[in-house]
Design an enzyme around this catalytic site. Sequence first.
Site, PDB file in Angstrom:
ATOM      1  N   GLU A 144     -99.924  17.298  17.972  1.00 41.63           N
ATOM      2  CA  GLU A 144     -98.522  16.978  17.662  1.00 41.63           C
ATOM      3  C   GLU A 144     -97.836  18.054  16.828  1.00 41.63           C
ATOM      4  O   GLU A 144     -97.101  17.763  15.890  1.00 41.63           O
ATOM      5  CB  GLU A 144     -98.427  15.619  16.943  1.00 41.63           C
ATOM      6  N   GLY A 145     -98.086  19.304  17.188  1.00 41.76           N
ATOM      7  CA  GLY A 145     -97.562  20.415  16.410  1.00 41.76           C
ATOM      8  C   GLY A 145     -98.564  20.772  15.338  1.00 41.76           C
ATOM      9  O   GLY A 145     -98.862  19.962  14.452  1.00 41.76           O
TER      10      GLY A 145
END
Length: 602
Positions: free
Chosen positions: A440-441
Amino acid sequence: MVQYKSPHREYEFILREVLEIESVLGKYPEYDEASWDMIEMICEQFGKINEEYWLKSAKDGDEIGATFKDGNVTVPESMKEATKMVIDSGLTQLFGHQKYGGMEFPNVISVLSDEMSCATNMSLGIYMGLTKGAYHCINNHGSEEIKNTYLPKFLTGEWFGTMCLTEAHCGTDLGLIRTLAKPENDSYSINGQKIFISCGEHDMADNIIHLVLARVPNSPKGVKGISLFLVPKYHVNDNGTLGDRNGVNCVSIEEKMGVHGSATCVMSFENATGYLIGEINEGLAAMFSMMNTERIAVGLQGLGQAEIAYQNGLAYAKDRIQGRDLKEPRNPEEEADPLIVHPDIRRMLMRAKTLIDSSRMLACWTALAIDKSEKDPNAKVRKEAGDLVELMTPIIKALLTDYGVEITSDMLQIYGGHGYIKEYGMEQFCRDVRIAPIWEGTNGIQALDLAGRKMPQHMGRLLRRFFHPALDFIEEYKEDENMKEFVVPFSKALRGLQKTTLYMAQKGLANPYEIGAAATDYLRQFGLVAMAYMWLLMLKVAFAKREKSEYYEHKIILARFFYERILPETLSRAIAIGSGSKTMMSLPDDGFDSIHKFTGIA
């Protein structure tokens, strides 16, 4: 050999005593049923399922894993059984809206459920977490027809969700995606391939609903030309029954370091029918409502894995007999004393415990702000709470996952050689949790989001949502005899963070490398100050009740350890930030190479 007990007492302390959620949430009619008795019952029920089913299925998830054959993915039977227990108990309906069949419980309770799930079987928690994220995204941006068709099925556990972002030629840089969506009457034909799609294919649900980023023809380049589409594995008939297979197929799954029970898929979309979610070319904004939900959920993966590793590390330290107490034998009749008598073992255990406690508090505090941002009738309160959530999301994601990796590693260290052996289960925690700082990043991107976007946003408005209440707390308790020991160093740490923030804002205007070079250190400095503030909130209760139970006295000791041993790291982070980017950027690319030919120079 792995053991786990749900941390009910810790959540009672945070939710009921510190955050006083009964009085806060009691103001919102939607949460009428969220009495403490009901919360306690849910906590116990969910804890029992996690302890008895999810934990047992984790070993199969690791050793058998998700298997791929002829485009199909099969999940171990014990994981299916564990999932069925949650579905049959109705717990999948907890956080859904009542009009879709949900119980509409507060977001702050999801911290509890997500932590327990990710502690006992992180792979299985991913399936459920993605479905929850897809639910929120569709609820926020889907049409009424789409919401009425899909959301009830998420809540009954019949359909699961995914998010499909990444492509082979672009990782985090979503502006480079090439998946194409061509309009066809009231739908779109989706063509392209996505990689690293968690839970993209499996046999635990009747249907899998993919949220896919793609481009419509002639869309602007970069992120401004991305749209979001709902693409079901099976078509859905007008009456809600399932139709034929859509043009969605799993091409392969990845062989991974950990979370083997969660299939990481390469997904092919070939003339797949998709439906627009939100507006054309506004897909990234719509997807962020899911991504931000998932970022907090990933932070809780780090917390959950840290908690189960800590519980097992503590049990081993108490049970394992090795060496003597440095002052005098703890057990004179025995050949040796337990590991827990040794200062360095205690250092690792206390560091883990203090970080876990403050991480849990930070997550709950932020989740309560989510509830306020969604339900409070006062627009000003909703806005300020939303600002706080925006600010804290990258901190929670990065800080809790980094500490999850560090704590699991320390707990394995307590086991010594046994920790390196598979049968003790500790090495699985290290392998599983290592994905969390990437998902997620990556945490570096979270740091850039905090330092490059959230810090200057709206002339520092988001920062004020943290700084102002922290300053108010200092002013209120600076003369308190009990709290002074902690308020004084907190005040210094907060001023240091404010100075660093101002320094970065000034330097970043002239040289963007300054923000990039400082971002990771800045996130850690900010995170530590935020944790210190969480300890102040907990200490206020602990001092008031210290005579009632030794539990509160233990909290005071743990807070003291955090302030003495962990908070001082903010100084070294500030010094590193002050060194600037010059040295970091001065080494030429070739200077990183370690393999060179001999020159003959003596």
